[in-house]
Design a protein around this motif. Structure first.
Motif, short mmCIF file in Angstrom:
data_model
loop_
_atom_site.label_atom_id
_atom_site.label_comp_id
_atom_site.label_asym_id
_atom_site.label_seq_id
_atom_site.Cartn_x
_atom_site.Cartn_y
_atom_site.Cartn_z
N MET A 42 0.80 -1.23 0.00
CA MET A 42 0.00 0.00 0.00
C MET A 42 0.84 1.28 0.00
N THR A 43 1.99 1.24 0.62
CA THR A 43 2.81 2.47 0.62
C THR A 43 3.21 2.83 -0.81
N ASN A 44 3.51 1.81 -1.62
CA ASN A 44 3.82 2.08 -3.04
C ASN A 44 2.59 2.66 -3.75
N ALA A 45 1.41 2.12 -3.43
CA ALA A 45 0.18 2.62 -4.05
C ALA A 45 -0.06 4.08 -3.66
N PHE A 46 0.21 4.40 -2.41
CA PHE A 46 0.06 5.80 -1.97
C PHE A 46 1.09 6.70 -2.65
#
Ligand code: ADP
Ligand code: ASP
Ligand code: MG
Length: 416
Positions: A42-46
């Motif tokens: 999710m951090t990559n998605a953010f």
């Protein structure tokens, strides 16, 4: 008190969250303090969402929808009967995040990054906390920003230890299981900050230090610290015991299984760190503590891709001396680039650099007027700790070597 940290891989889907509960039930959670990071990738998605917010606004809503759908899928799977409470909390956070983006006028990428990317940690811990309460593992959700005080170096904030110690004393209790976020903190102006990518291990160490914890366990999708990254090496060996110093060296050279800043606070108070598998609870994992450097003693391989090898020489063939070197380092520092290797000769100076914030072009502009520059982009830096002739051969025989540096325990080779 014991500190447990569960990373993104452990909570990447609903079964992952159920497995966290299973781990807690099997190993026990009395006197445990829990740090959980963002779900899956999710951090990559953010990060993509923030890119879109700045440079590609038409794709913005696609990213928001993806993030929402990902979390909702997990919620729907975990809470089959009563969703309302957790949905309200997650929706509340979504609203807060979108309100920030609408109102925000700052073009400071790093500032905005921290304000937004931190929601990945908040969503994750809200969901995990609610699920654990739901199945009877009673716990309190704690906003880690009340505990971790930092300066305002967004995306790479430095901890203010005095304040953090005080806040942790104020907010942490051992009456109930507490669950909090990794990676994020807060500056003196009440803005959210982050401690650098993969910083949740460090958060666990900060709590352990401030709470004088008995130990820290980071639960991973591997059996422990291995002598090489299993994503890139077919055969790996589990390191059963390593010293703090050895772990610091491995993390420093780029073994991404432990965040490099994690070890120092633990070493200062002699708090052992266990790296264990959340899948295989019977396996012993790795113990990082004082004493024996490395057991078993095998060569350890670390690869850093996407490096830049920069060679700098003087325009008039004069020597590269202290004055030039300090000037060069200042420029590199100003552009927030990381130096992973240095080699100096009479008229040239080479560095292997990491350009996380994409500032290399700016660095070139400031260097080119004064020095002769040569560079190779996209090179790889291989490090072998406790090398053997055979382990070096393995790299040299199949690659074009651009630079090599040997010290007693470590060889570093830059290849094209
Ligand atoms: P987390 O879920 O805690 O964020 P990470 O994905 O950051 O976990 O770290 C675990 C991963 O680190 C492993 O899946 C593995 O691919 C990688 N890794 C890199 N180097 C090593 C190493 N020396 N030993 C074990 N794992 C390593
Ligand atoms: N979620 C953050 C990251 O992916 C912090 C962490 O997982 O350690 O970098
Ligand atoms: Mg991680």
């Amino acid at each position: 008190m014991r500190v447990f940290k569960f990373g993104g891989a452990s909570v990447k889907d609903a079964n992952g969250v159920r497995n966290v509960a299973r781990v807690l039930q099997e190993v026990g959670y009395k006197d445990v303090f829990l740090v959980v990071s963002a779900m899956g990738k999710m951090t990559n998605a953010f990060e993509k969402l923030i890119q879109a917010y700045f440079y590609n606004t038409e794709t913005f809503s696609v990213h928001v929808d993806k993030i929402r759908a990902y979390h909702y899928e997990i919620i729907n799977d975990l809470f089959s009967v009563d969703h309302d409470a957790i949905i309200n909390q997650v929706e509340g956070l979504f609203t807060e995040m979108t309100q920030f983006m609408i109102k925000n006028e700052s073009r400071d990428y790093n500032f905005v990054y921290d304000q937004i990317v931190s929601y990945a940690e908040l969503f994750s811990t809200k969901i995990v906390s609610a699920y654990l309460n739901d199945i009877g593992i009673s716990n309190d959700w704690l906003d880690v920003r009340n505990c971790i005080a930092t300066n305002s170096d967004f995306r790479d904030a430095t901890v203010n230890w005095d304040r953090t110690k005080q806040y942790i004393r104020d907010y942490v209790n051992d009456e109930n299981l507490q669950i909090t976020q990794g990676f994020i903190g807060r500056d003196a102006h009440l803005n959210t900050t982050t401690l650098g990518r993969e910083g949740s291990d460090y958060t666990a160490a900060i709590f352990a230090y401030c709470l004088n914890a008995a130990d820290v366990t980071i639960w991973k999708d591997v059996d422990g610290v291995l002598n090489a990254d299993p994503r890139h090496f077919e055969e790996t060996t589990l390191l059963v015991r390593i010293s703090y110093t050895e772990a610091i060296e491995l993390a420093f050279y780029g073994a991404s299984v432990i965040h490099p800043k994690t070890l120092q606070p633990l070493q200062k108070k002699d708090i052992p760190l266990y790296v264990k598998s959340f899948l295989n609870l019977q396996a012993k994992g790795t113990k990082v503590s004082k004493g024996e450097a490395i057991s078993p003693e095998v060569p350890c391989f670390i690869v850093k891709n996407n490096q830049i090898l920069l060679s700098i020489s003087s325009l008039d063939f004069s020597f590269i001396v202290e004055r030039n070197i300090s000037e060069i380092f200042n420029l590199i520092h100003e552009q927030r680039m990381k130096v992973n290797l240095i080699q100096n000769s009479a008229i040239s100076f080479s560095v292997c650099l990491e350009d996380k914030y994409e500032n290399f072009d700016k660095l070139l502009v400031s260097l080119e007027s004064r020095f002769k520059i040569d560079f190779h982009k996209g090179v790889a830096l291989h490090t072998i700790r406790h090398f053997t002739a055979e382990s070096i051969d393995r790299i040299e025989q199949t690659n074009k070597v651009l630079l090599k540096q040997l010290t007693q325990e470590t060889v570093q080779i830059v290849i094209e």
